[in-house]
Design a protein around this motif. Sequence first.
Motif, PDB file in Angstrom:
ATOM      1  N   THR A  41      54.069  15.518 -54.870  1.00  0.00           N
ATOM      2  CA  THR A  41      54.979  16.580 -54.211  1.00  0.00           C
ATOM      3  C   THR A  41      55.639  15.878 -52.799  1.00  0.00           C
ATOM      4  N   VAL A  45      59.651  16.114 -52.679  1.00  0.00           N
ATOM      5  CA  VAL A  45      60.447  16.984 -51.694  1.00  0.00           C
ATOM      6  C   VAL A  45      60.986  16.091 -50.702  1.00  0.00           C
ATOM      7  N   ARG A  49      64.906  15.190 -49.430  1.00  0.00           N
ATOM      8  CA  ARG A  49      65.759  15.090 -48.007  1.00  0.00           C
ATOM      9  C   ARG A  49      66.226  14.165 -47.778  1.00  0.00           C
TER      10      ARG A  49
END
Length: 553
Positions: A41, A45, A49
Amino acid sequence: MVAVTSRRRTLAGQLLVLQLAIIVVVLVAVAAVSLAQSAATFNRVEGRRVAALGEELAVSPLLRDQLNQPAPAEAIAPLLQNTLIRSGVTTLTVANERGRVVSSTDPTLVGSPVVLGDPQVAQGRSWFGELEVDGSQELVAQVPVLGDRKGENLGRYLGVVVVGEASPTWSERLVGASSYLLTYLGIASGLGVVGSWLLARRIKRQTLGLEPREIAGLAEHREALLHGIAEGVIALDPQQRVTLVNAVGRRLLDLPEDCLGRSLRELRINGRLRDVLAGTGSGPEARDQVVVRRGRVLVMNRMTVRKDGRRLGSVTTLRDRTELARLEQELGSFRSTTELLRAQTHEFANQLHTISGLIQIGEHDEVVRYVDALSRHRASLDLTVTSRIHDTAVAALLMAKSAVAAERRVELRVSERTGLDRLPAELSADVATVLGNLVDNAVEAVAGGREAAGDPAAEQPAWVEVELRQDAASVEIVVRDSGPGVAPELAQEVFTHGFTTKAAQGGERGIGLALTRLVCHRHGGEVAVTNTDEGAMFTARMSLPPSVLEGAR
């Protein structure tokens, strides 16, 4: 030995430890999967970014204009610092088209060559992934800076923007997840401990508190007991399926090797044997039930097994009484001889008393006539038997049975159609056995029927007729009587259960007729009973051995 045994864990303790070990392994596996999912995860994520942040810097006009200037760091450094503070990433680095770092939030990197995660970055393609930077693992996004002015700078590779985010270690991830992971692990451990304890209690209750070594010992002792005893044992469940049988029981009942788990119907066990095993004919508790099974006389005892009011099945023991029945028959022959001697003694005593009385009153001529009448009667009986029956053993048996029948006020007749030659010793003994059993049952039926009428001295025709016939292949024995007969529904049961002819009145009298049937079967024959207008008629047939047939030829 006692101290060693006491230190052994109980079954409940072993199950509890095993269950807890399984729970710990499962929880560790769950924690590892959770941390792996957390890492995946984070990469997904944070990767998006840092890639977005790199693309934002790569299209900055300031960065494009100052990247190839003589001193680009003075203009680019404030941009990188502001972006670092705003985004919270670990490092921001800008390299020129030659791959040299011109500005970075980490001053130690300025002037050093940049390491590209993918060579195609220099050709204008973005990339992000994990790289090792100064001994630590970072999630890195590398975005090329392309020129936007017209002419030769349009779309030209000017350099690269590198955005790095330090990846958390496993311990940091575990600490970060401890707020909920430890709670879940604690709940799961508590449930596992409670479940293990309940499971251990249930298993201990089902095993009656026995430990594994005790259960193994019982199983070994049971096998030794079942296969060591001389009697047969068979156990059935409530659905009449075989759950246990030892080798003796399988042999006596002639069962196949794979009989366990099969029902009585599947094993083709019917009739009297099935009634005793299932408890349908003899009740839940059967004691000393006589059953004939394929040439064997079996004595069976059945007991129903119950626990806490629940019926678990039944256990039946079997004893082979075939040889014992033959011994009883031989003993019966001695008893018959004793009865004969007693009857003859009684008869001779009456005759002597009569003669003595006639002498005392002076009737000497009457004494002579009385003695002559007795002699003629004895000679007539001897002549009738010996002229038609040339086998001395059978003839002697009929003479003895005649005296016993006469004592019970029953006339024993020999049919005019009787004819029997001398037989081999073994066949002669078996013919005498069958004849003796049939005559005894007939006399018992006739005398018993008269006694049941309420007046044993009543003038009723009480007789038993014997007919022996011999042809080229067999010997046939027919015994008729003037008794009450045999109920049609008992025509076969009298031989199967070992009843005498008193079975018509509801009494069981041993295994005489069952033994008669066995003897006939052994000689390839059969025995049957029918009712006539006067009483019952038993017909037995036995085949002659080859030696007799060859002698006849």
